[in-house]
Design a protein around this motif. Structure first.
Motif, PDB file in Angstrom:
ATOM      1  N   VAL A  53      37.678  34.901  40.774  1.00 53.25           N
ATOM      2  CA  VAL A  53      36.396  34.942  41.482  1.00 53.25           C
ATOM      3  C   VAL A  53      35.685  36.265  41.255  1.00 53.25           C
ATOM      4  O   VAL A  53      34.468  36.303  41.015  1.00 53.25           O
ATOM      5  N   ALA A  54      36.417  37.366  41.293  1.00 49.23           N
ATOM      6  CA  ALA A  54      35.810  38.685  41.103  1.00 49.23           C
ATOM      7  C   ALA A  54      35.204  38.818  39.709  1.00 49.23           C
ATOM      8  O   ALA A  54      34.124  39.399  39.536  1.00 49.23           O
ATOM      9  N   GLU A  55      35.877  38.253  38.709  1.00 45.01           N
ATOM     10  CA  GLU A  55      35.359  38.320  37.344  1.00 45.01           C
ATOM     11  C   GLU A  55      34.084  37.498  37.201  1.00 45.01           C
ATOM     12  O   GLU A  55      33.137  37.914  36.527  1.00 45.01           O
ATOM     13  N   VAL A  56      34.054  36.335  37.843  1.00 49.16           N
ATOM     14  CA  VAL A  56      32.859  35.491  37.795  1.00 49.16           C
ATOM     15  C   VAL A  56      31.682  36.210  38.445  1.00 49.16           C
ATOM     16  O   VAL A  56      30.566  36.219  37.919  1.00 49.16           O
ATOM     17  N   ALA A  57      31.924  36.830  39.598  1.00 46.45           N
ATOM     18  CA  ALA A  57      30.870  37.551  40.303  1.00 46.45           C
ATOM     19  C   ALA A  57      30.373  38.741  39.479  1.00 46.45           C
ATOM     20  O   ALA A  57      29.165  39.004  39.417  1.00 46.45           O
TER      21      ALA A  57
END
Length: 225
Positions: A77-81
């Motif tokens: 999720v952090a990478e997508v954000a």
């Protein structure tokens, strides 16, 4: 940076349905009034992508979209954000977009796209790809990273004829009526004075006025209980 004003509604069955309750009226804010990003797909075909406008998303909406994309792609999720932050928004395939609404910036940029398409080389050719890259770079410089201000829209005549539809003209009339109503008191609206004034201004070929029960032209048989 110009405040963007494009919104889209998605088709039924779209992959964002699990979080659509977070978006009032099912409308998602977009950075551009058309799918501006054109990356190459698995078979080297161009994919047209819309970009969801991060600046007009709440933190809850950002987190929900990031989780949805991460889950669908088995990603963090952090990478997508972080990728969305770097790209100024989340990418969305154009196949899911059903309709679009916009205002001054959206109409100005849509006119520029229409002008470009009328003279651009055939898409898929080296010349066509270069022309699109140049057009996109100009859009970035002026509308996305720049401070370009769109011309004001005061009447339907301010919108390019190529972009007008019967639905748009009806919506514009409704918008003008609502804008005028905001200048009246609740009493003026309830008594009908506001609507009479608006009808006289929007339909100059006819004359409208309030009719009271004591008006001499108001016949008894026109009164209903």
């Amino acid at each position: 940076m110009t405040k963007h004003d494009t919104w889209v509604k998605l088709k039924p069955g779209n992959p964002y349905e699990p979080i659509m309750q977070l978006f009032p009226d099912g409308m998602i804010p977009m950075r551009d009034p058309f799918p501006m990003e054109r990356p190459a797909g698995p078979n080297k075909q161009q994919i047209a992508l819309w970009i969801v406008d991060l600046e007009r998303l709440s933190s809850i909406q950002v987190q929900a979209i990031a989780r949805l994309i991460a889950s669908a792609n088995n990603a963090d999720v952090a990478e997508v954000a972080a990728e969305a932050e770097a790209g100024n928004g989340f990418a969305m395939n154009e196949v899911w977009v059903e309709s679009m609404q916009c205002w001054a910036e959206g109409f100005a940029r849509s006119k520029e796209l229409a002008d470009f398409l009328e003279t651009a080389p055939p898409p898929g050719t080296p010349e066509g790809r270069k022309a699109w890259d140049d057009f996109a770079d100009d859009q970035y410089e002026r509308w996305i990273y720049g401070d370009e201000e769109p011309p004001a829209i005061n009447s339907i005549e301010d919108i390019d004829p190529r972009l007008r539809t019967p639905e748009l003209e009806q919506a514009f009339k409704q918008h003008q009526i609502e804008k005028q109503l905001a200048n009246y008191s609740v009493f003026d609206v309830l008594t009908g004075r506001a609507m009479v004034d608006i009808l006289n201004s929007t339909d100059p070929d006819n004359t409208y006025s309030l009719v009271g029960f004591d008006d001499e032209d108001f016949e008894d048989d026109e009164v209903y209980e």
